[in-house]
Design a protein around this motif. Structure first.
Motif, mmCIF file in Angstrom:
data_model
loop_
_atom_site.group_PDB
_atom_site.id
_atom_site.type_symbol
_atom_site.label_atom_id
_atom_site.label_comp_id
_atom_site.label_asym_id
_atom_site.label_seq_id
_atom_site.Cartn_x
_atom_site.Cartn_y
_atom_site.Cartn_z
ATOM 1 N N GLY A 158 0.789 -1.228 0.000
ATOM 2 C CA GLY A 158 0.000 0.000 0.000
ATOM 3 C C GLY A 158 0.816 1.270 0.000
ATOM 4 N N ALA A 159 2.162 1.136 -0.123
ATOM 5 C CA ALA A 159 3.024 2.321 -0.182
ATOM 6 C C ALA A 159 3.092 2.782 -1.639
ATOM 7 C CB ALA A 159 4.412 1.995 0.352
ATOM 8 N N LEU A 160 2.026 3.416 -2.109
ATOM 9 C CA LEU A 160 1.850 3.646 -3.537
ATOM 10 C C LEU A 160 2.772 4.725 -4.101
ATOM 11 C CD1 LEU A 160 -2.047 3.353 -3.691
ATOM 12 C CD2 LEU A 160 -0.329 1.589 -4.128
ATOM 13 N N GLY A 187 0.730 1.632 -13.980
ATOM 14 C CA GLY A 187 -0.679 1.880 -14.298
ATOM 15 C C GLY A 187 -1.605 1.438 -13.186
ATOM 16 N N LEU A 188 -1.341 0.269 -12.610
ATOM 17 C CA LEU A 188 -2.147 -0.222 -11.489
ATOM 18 C C LEU A 188 -1.997 0.674 -10.261
ATOM 19 C CD1 LEU A 188 -1.406 -4.023 -11.923
ATOM 20 C CD2 LEU A 188 -3.641 -2.936 -12.178
ATOM 21 N N ARG A 244 -4.498 4.537 -6.618
ATOM 22 C CA ARG A 244 -4.440 5.838 -5.960
ATOM 23 C C ARG A 244 -5.602 6.730 -6.361
ATOM 24 N NH1 ARG A 244 1.623 7.607 -6.589
ATOM 25 N NH2 ARG A 244 0.678 9.162 -7.938
ATOM 26 N N GLY A 245 -6.477 6.239 -7.224
ATOM 27 C CA GLY A 245 -7.610 7.039 -7.671
ATOM 28 C C GLY A 245 -7.234 8.108 -8.651
ATOM 29 N N GLU A 246 -6.241 7.833 -9.500
ATOM 30 C CA GLU A 246 -5.794 8.788 -10.505
ATOM 31 C C GLU A 246 -5.926 8.169 -11.903
ATOM 32 O OE1 GLU A 246 -2.385 11.438 -8.548
ATOM 33 O OE2 GLU A 246 -1.884 9.299 -8.497
ATOM 34 N N PRO A 247 -7.172 7.969 -12.354
ATOM 35 C CA PRO A 247 -7.384 7.300 -13.645
ATOM 36 C C PRO A 247 -6.832 8.077 -14.838
ATOM 37 C CG PRO A 247 -9.438 8.224 -12.819
ATOM 38 C CD PRO A 247 -8.444 8.343 -11.710
ATOM 39 N N GLU A 248 -6.719 9.403 -14.721
ATOM 40 C CA GLU A 248 -6.198 10.183 -15.844
ATOM 41 C C GLU A 248 -4.751 9.800 -16.136
ATOM 42 O OE1 GLU A 248 -7.400 11.522 -13.062
ATOM 43 O OE2 GLU A 248 -9.394 12.254 -13.664
ATOM 44 N N ASN A 270 -9.023 -3.547 -13.710
ATOM 45 C CA ASN A 270 -8.956 -2.237 -13.056
ATOM 46 C C ASN A 270 -9.312 -1.097 -13.998
ATOM 47 O OD1 ASN A 270 -7.758 -2.036 -10.065
ATOM 48 N ND2 ASN A 270 -6.941 -3.878 -11.030
ATOM 49 N N LEU A 271 -9.031 -1.258 -15.284
ATOM 50 C CA LEU A 271 -9.489 -0.244 -16.243
ATOM 51 C C LEU A 271 -11.008 -0.114 -16.182
ATOM 52 C CD1 LEU A 271 -7.357 -0.939 -19.464
ATOM 53 C CD2 LEU A 271 -7.328 1.162 -18.108
ATOM 54 N N ARG A 272 -11.672 -1.265 -16.164
ATOM 55 C CA ARG A 272 -13.143 -1.259 -16.143
ATOM 56 C C ARG A 272 -13.655 -0.710 -14.824
ATOM 57 N NH1 ARG A 272 -16.501 -4.861 -14.225
ATOM 58 N NH2 ARG A 272 -14.907 -6.467 -14.039
ATOM 59 N N LYS A 273 -13.063 -1.148 -13.723
ATOM 60 C CA LYS A 273 -13.518 -0.689 -12.404
ATOM 61 C C LYS A 273 -13.268 0.802 -12.202
ATOM 62 C CE LYS A 273 -13.240 -5.048 -9.843
ATOM 63 N NZ LYS A 273 -12.583 -5.778 -8.731
#
Length: 273
Positions: free
Chosen positions: A133-135, A160-161, A166-170, A200-203
């Motif tokens: 979790g240390a992203l 990418g994952l 981290r909630g940064e899809p852009e 994860n792309l879809r989610k």
């Protein structure tokens, strides 16, 4: 020994030679693996100032496991400026390889192998950081790996994952373009990362990217029912019901016992009814 005696002796030796001198199939032979070089001669200049120069290219070569009756080949991959195997692999028939490529044992041991080992350690640290979790630390390590080899499949997928977690899809969407351009990203050896990235792309609601991603994957593996199922889910969430049904049907054509696809298709048909 007279000339006649020598002929007689050779004839006796030939008669005692076994007819089949091929290596038995159960004998283990070392596979080709390491760094090799090729040379090309180029002409520089014109007229009286022209001269020939020898250009040397370095490759990482590895002989893949193959069926006994298959034509033997060697997979060669160019080294990048950091002396790391990078980019697309080319399959070279073994006889052609032995004729054109020269071993570079010392260069491999002193330069290439240490760099490959260091790169692998960097990617492993990044993966451990992401698992814990240390992203942000993971991002740092992945970027360090990509500085050495921008085509590294594990580092590209992992970064990418990390962005998606981290909630940064852009940022993940920007990286997506690089990943879909890597043929190696869809190799069986990367199946786990490949599946995780697509899900994860879809989610992350990157539905257009998810559809493009699975479409690209189907070019590499057109008989994988799971890919058709996954692209059907992406189409469904994007609201493309017709494309969803079509891909579910293709999944079931490949595997009629695919229970999840059967249940999904029954649901879609009920909705239409």
């Amino acid at each position: 020994m007279t000339q006649e005696e020598a002929k007689t002796n050779k004839a006796e030796q030939d008669a005692n030679m076994p007819e089949d001198v091929t290596i038995p199939k159960d004998v283990k032979r070392e596979k080709i693996s390491g760094v090799f070089s090729t040379q090309t001669v180029a002409k520089v200049g014109t007229g009286t100032t022209s001269r020939k120069t020898i250009q040397k290219a370095y490759w990482f070569a590895e002989q893949p496991e193959m069926d006994d009756d298959a034509v033997p080949v060697v997979a060669v991959q160019p080294l990048n400026r950091n002396n790391i195997p990078s980019g697309p692999k080319e399959q070279v028939p073994l006889p052609d390889f032995l004729e054109r490529f020269s071993p570079e044992v010392e260069f491999y041991q002193q330069e290439v192998f240490p760099r490959m080992k260091e790169l692998d350690s960097t990617v492993k640290r990044a993966e451990e950081q992401r698992d814990q979790g240390a992203l942000y630390s993971a991002e740092f390590e992945y970027n360090a790996a990509l500085t050495v080899d921008e085509n590294n499949v594990r580092a590209n997928f992992g970064l990418g994952l990390t962005f998606m977690e981290r909630g940064e899809p852009e940022k993940a969407a920007d990286l997506f373009e690089r990943i879909v351009g890597l043929d190696a990203a869809f190799d069986p050896e990367h199946k786990h990362l490949f599946n995780e990235f697509g899900i994860n792309l879809r989610k992350s609601q990157l539905l257009d990217q998810a559809v493009d991603y699975y479409t690209r994957a189907l070019e590499m593996a057109p008989h994988d029912e799971n890919l058709f199922y996954n692209i059907a889910r992406a189409y469904f969430e994007r609201g493309d019901k017709e494309d969803c049904v079509t891909n579910l049907q293709k999944a079931l054509e490949i595997n009629p016992y695919f229970e999840e696809a059967k249940a999904f298709l029954a649901y879609m048909e009920k909705q239409e009814g």
